[in-house]
Design a protein around this motif. Structure first.
Motif, PDB file in Angstrom:
ATOM      1  N   ASN A   1      -6.273  14.700  -1.282  1.00  0.00           N
ATOM      2  CA  ASN A   1      -6.950  14.320  -0.047  1.00  0.00           C
ATOM      3  C   ASN A   1      -6.446  15.296   1.025  1.00  0.00           C
ATOM      4  OD1 ASN A   1      -7.978  13.115   2.226  1.00  0.00           O
ATOM      5  ND2 ASN A   1      -6.917  11.160   1.983  1.00  0.00           N
TER       6      ASN A   1
ATOM      7  N   ARG B   1      -3.366  -5.167  -0.127  1.00  0.00           N
ATOM      8  CA  ARG B   1      -2.551  -3.996   0.218  1.00  0.00           C
ATOM      9  C   ARG B   1      -1.382  -3.927  -0.746  1.00  0.00           C
ATOM     10  NH1 ARG B   1      -4.503  -0.685   1.802  1.00  0.00           N
ATOM     11  NH2 ARG B   1      -3.055   0.179   3.300  1.00  0.00           N
TER      12      ARG B   1
ATOM     13  N   THR C   1      -0.497   3.693  -5.306  1.00  0.00           N
ATOM     14  CA  THR C   1      -1.289   2.641  -4.666  1.00  0.00           C
ATOM     15  C   THR C   1      -2.324   2.074  -5.633  1.00  0.00           C
ATOM     16  OG1 THR C   1      -2.847   2.136  -2.892  1.00  0.00           O
ATOM     17  CG2 THR C   1      -2.885   4.382  -3.706  1.00  0.00           C
TER      18      THR C   1
ATOM     19  N   ILE D   1       0.406  15.975  -2.721  1.00  0.00           N
ATOM     20  CA  ILE D   1      -0.552  15.137  -3.460  1.00  0.00           C
ATOM     21  C   ILE D   1      -1.066  15.996  -4.613  1.00  0.00           C
ATOM     22  CG2 ILE D   1      -2.651  13.724  -3.282  1.00  0.00           C
ATOM     23  CD1 ILE D   1      -2.328  14.087  -0.149  1.00  0.00           C
TER      24      ILE D   1
ATOM     25  N   ASP E   1       2.625  11.876  -3.942  1.00  0.00           N
ATOM     26  CA  ASP E   1       1.624  10.830  -3.681  1.00  0.00           C
ATOM     27  C   ASP E   1       0.576  10.890  -4.798  1.00  0.00           C
ATOM     28  OD1 ASP E   1      -0.528   9.315  -2.714  1.00  0.00           O
ATOM     29  OD2 ASP E   1      -0.126   9.846  -0.636  1.00  0.00           O
TER      30      ASP E   1
ATOM     31  N   TYR F   1       6.132  16.770   1.124  1.00  0.00           N
ATOM     32  CA  TYR F   1       5.110  15.775   0.754  1.00  0.00           C
ATOM     33  C   TYR F   1       3.971  16.499   0.046  1.00  0.00           C
ATOM     34  CZ  TYR F   1       1.160  12.591   1.289  1.00  0.00           C
ATOM     35  OH  TYR F   1       0.068  11.795   1.040  1.00  0.00           O
TER      36      TYR F   1
ATOM     37  N   ALA G   1      -2.081   8.848  -5.335  1.00  0.00           N
ATOM     38  CA  ALA G   1      -3.181   7.915  -5.030  1.00  0.00           C
ATOM     39  C   ALA G   1      -4.400   8.102  -5.948  1.00  0.00           C
ATOM     40  CB  ALA G   1      -3.596   8.072  -3.568  1.00  0.00           C
ATOM     41  N   TYR G   2      -4.706   9.347  -6.321  1.00  0.00           N
ATOM     42  CA  TYR G   2      -5.940   9.603  -7.089  1.00  0.00           C
ATOM     43  C   TYR G   2      -5.652  10.047  -8.527  1.00  0.00           C
ATOM     44  CZ  TYR G   2      -7.588   9.264  -2.368  1.00  0.00           C
ATOM     45  OH  TYR G   2      -7.842   8.783  -1.106  1.00  0.00           O
TER      46      TYR G   2
ATOM     47  N   TYR H   1      -3.297  14.855   3.757  1.00  0.00           N
ATOM     48  CA  TYR H   1      -3.704  13.485   4.105  1.00  0.00           C
ATOM     49  C   TYR H   1      -3.295  13.130   5.541  1.00  0.00           C
ATOM     50  CZ  TYR H   1      -3.295   8.330   3.871  1.00  0.00           C
ATOM     51  OH  TYR H   1      -3.357   6.984   4.112  1.00  0.00           O
TER      52      TYR H   1
ATOM     53  N   SER I   1      -4.980   0.822  -4.214  1.00  0.00           N
ATOM     54  CA  SER I   1      -6.175   0.809  -3.361  1.00  0.00           C
ATOM     55  C   SER I   1      -7.357   1.521  -3.989  1.00  0.00           C
ATOM     56  CB  SER I   1      -5.868   1.478  -2.020  1.00  0.00           C
ATOM     57  OG  SER I   1      -5.020   0.675  -1.255  1.00  0.00           O
ATOM     58  N   LYS I   2      -7.123   2.640  -4.629  1.00  0.00           N
ATOM     59  CA  LYS I   2      -8.237   3.455  -5.112  1.00  0.00           C
ATOM     60  C   LYS I   2      -8.703   3.021  -6.502  1.00  0.00           C
ATOM     61  CE  LYS I   2      -7.193   5.679  -1.374  1.00  0.00           C
ATOM     62  NZ  LYS I   2      -8.012   5.732  -0.168  1.00  0.00           N
TER      63      LYS I   2
ATOM     64  N   GLY J   1       0.822  -1.208   0.000  1.00  0.00           N
ATOM     65  CA  GLY J   1       0.000   0.000   0.000  1.00  0.00           C
ATOM     66  C   GLY J   1       0.854   1.255   0.000  1.00  0.00           C
ATOM     67  N   GLY J   2       0.183   2.365  -0.322  1.00  0.00           N
ATOM     68  CA  GLY J   2       0.876   3.652  -0.342  1.00  0.00           C
ATOM     69  C   GLY J   2       1.367   4.036   1.044  1.00  0.00           C
ATOM     70  N   ILE J   3       0.571   3.695   2.047  1.00  0.00           N
ATOM     71  CA  ILE J   3       0.941   4.126   3.398  1.00  0.00           C
ATOM     72  C   ILE J   3       2.244   3.472   3.834  1.00  0.00           C
ATOM     73  CG2 ILE J   3      -0.463   2.393   4.649  1.00  0.00           C
ATOM     74  CD1 ILE J   3       0.052   6.081   5.634  1.00  0.00           C
TER      75      ILE J   3
HETATM   76  N1  PMP Z   1      -2.242   8.532  -0.040  1.00  0.00           N
HETATM   77  C1  PMP Z   1      -3.422   9.138  -0.016  1.00  0.00           C
HETATM   78  C2  PMP Z   1      -3.502  10.563  -0.450  1.00  0.00           C
HETATM   79  C3  PMP Z   1      -4.560   8.454   0.421  1.00  0.00           C
HETATM   80  O1  PMP Z   1      -5.728   9.087   0.457  1.00  0.00           O
HETATM   81  C4  PMP Z   1      -4.424   7.106   0.835  1.00  0.00           C
HETATM   82  C5  PMP Z   1      -5.613   6.296   1.325  1.00  0.00           C
HETATM   83  N2  PMP Z   1      -6.576   6.969   2.017  1.00  0.00           N
HETATM   84  C6  PMP Z   1      -3.172   6.530   0.784  1.00  0.00           C
HETATM   85  C7  PMP Z   1      -2.092   7.258   0.340  1.00  0.00           C
HETATM   86  C8  PMP Z   1      -2.871   5.142   1.276  1.00  0.00           C
HETATM   87  O2  PMP Z   1      -3.480   4.172   0.610  1.00  0.00           O
HETATM   88  P1  PMP Z   1      -3.111   2.635   0.798  1.00  0.00           P
HETATM   89  O3  PMP Z   1      -2.212   2.504   1.951  1.00  0.00           O
HETATM   90  O4  PMP Z   1      -4.408   1.954   0.944  1.00  0.00           O
HETATM   91  O5  PMP Z   1      -2.407   2.283  -0.455  1.00  0.00           O
END
Ligand code: PMP
Length: 393
Positions: free
Chosen positions: A176, A243, A233, A171, A204, A169, A206-207, A126, A235-236, A100-102
């Motif tokens: 977010n 993960r 990631t 985005i 980042d 950091y 993510a979106y 975020y 995830s989205k 995952g990104g986190i």
């Molecule tokens: N970066 C951003 C901006 C996010 O909104 C999220 C999830 N809410 C993540 C990273 C992490 O995502 P994940 O760990 O599920 O990959």
């Protein structure tokens, strides 16, 4: 008997529970939840996962169910690298797979941050990133941002004073929590500043793929792979139940992140890597993204209409062109956290904005996610939200 004396580490004491509260709000009965950044469950590629597991896992089990190399399966890294090249126009110099990104953010913190080190972030930003940086006892300094994203003049001012930050950091795409989209001009200005100051930028994305109209602006990584580490990631765009993410960046940095991962979970799950690799290799991602973009565009349209109908003139909100979120600002003096019990009674959930402001004392904001609710639920949820917010008018 002596009572247990839990002597918590400094980094564990005082960390908030906001993220757990968000995650546990999913599926609460009767609740319309605008709180978590959850993808729409109805567009999960469940059929693909089922068919893949039934038809293909037998032959692939020795890889998919086994430990993997710390940097990720070579075959998945290759597919991932060619997708990054295709969608961003830059072939990664080095890339690793993360849980995952986190986790990629955690590895960056673990590798670069000593207590007291300075980190720059947009404000608001975020929550997971704020938690990661503060968990490593960084000093977080905020840089002003608006609907065009981080303000390069404010960044230049932040770089002109104080100790040199270890990282910035940001985005850039459908941020977010605000939904802001960094303008192309600012992207160029930002990486020029980073190069001038030898500053590492953590981008980042993510979106990034979830612009409602599928539009994209150049990634910071594509503009300056020498000073940017990109955190991505699945995830989205696919499923957070697996993960899976990545970090692509300067070859001087990635091996350190791989080393840090040996001190974390040692490798990302092979099953998820195998699934995602098959999905990408079969060329399914574009159709999946098209479905996702259409769904989120329709949900934002419903939320925009609902907010216009139900919120009073003292409220304003951001107008995202992609992603999952809008950011609502109420009248000064409002404390959105105090409205949570009433929101619960009314059957609607949101996230109060204060923790996104990285220590700044701002209480009249809140974040709404429109991603995981249907347009009908959004219509009803914004009506309930109007009742909650109106009660304070
Ligand atoms: N970066 C951003 C901006 C996010 O909104 C999220 C999830 N809410 C993540 C990273 C992490 O995502 P994940 O760990 O599920 O990959």
């Amino acid at each position: 008997m002596t009572e247990l004396d839990l002597r918590l580490a400094r980094r564990a004491a005082g960390s908030g529970d906001e993220l757990s509260a968000i995650l546990s709000s999913v599926n609460a009965p009767g609740m319309i939840t605008f709180s978590g950044g959850f993808p729409a469950p109805d567009i999960f590629p469940a059929d693909f996962v089922r068919e893949q597991a039934v038809a293909e896992l037998g032959g692939a089990a020795a890889v998919a169910l086994q430990y993997t190399p710390t940097e990720g399966l070579a075959s998945f890294r290759a597919v991932l690298a060619s997708w990054v090249k295709e969608s961003q126009g830059v072939a990664p110099d080095d890339l690793m797979v993360t849980s995952g990104g986190i986790e990629a953010l955690q590895l960056i913190c673990r590798t670069l941050l000593d207590p007291g080190d300075r980190v720059l972030v947009e404000s608001p930003t975020y929550l997971g990133a704020i938690t990661a940086f503060s968990g490593f006892e960084a000093r977080i300094d905020v840089v002003a941002a608006d609907h065009d994203g981080l303000d390069p003049d404010a960044l230049a001012a932040a770089l002109a004073t104080g100790p040199a930050p270890k990282l910035l950091y940001v985005i850039p795409d459908f941020q977010n929590p605000t939904g802001a989209w960094l303008s192309t001009e600012r992207r160029h200005a930002l990486v020029a500043l980073a190069r001038r100051h030898g500053l590492l930028v953590v981008e980042d994305v993510a979106y990034r793929e979830l612009g409602f109209a599928g539009e994209q602006r150049p990634s910071l990584y594509s503009l300056a792979p020498d000073v940017v580490v990109q955190v991505g990631t699945f995830s989205k765009i696919l499923f957070p139940g697996v993960r899976l993410g990545w970090a692509a960046g300067p070859p001087a940095l990635i091996p350190h992140l791989v080393r840090a991962k040996q001190n974390s979970d040692q490798c990302a799950g092979g099953f998820g890597q195998w699934l995602a690799e098959s999905f990408l290799r079969d060329g399914r991602l574009e159709a999946q993204l098209a479905r996702a973009r259409a769904a989120y565009a329709a949900r934002w349209a419903a939320m925009s209409a609902g907010l216009t109908t139900h919120l009073g003139p003292e409220f304003s909100w951001s107008e995202p062109r992609g992603g999952f979120f809008t950011w609502v600002t109420g009248p000064p003096g409002l404390d959105t956290a105090t409205l949570l019990p009433r929101a619960r009674e009314c059957g609607v959930a949101f996230v109060p904005g204060a923790p996104f402001h990285a220590g700044r004392d701002v209480h009249h904001t809140l974040r709404l996610a429109f991603s995981a609710t249907t347009p009908d639920e959004i219509a009803e949820g914004t009506r309930r939200l109007g009742l909650v917010l109106g009660a304070d008018r």
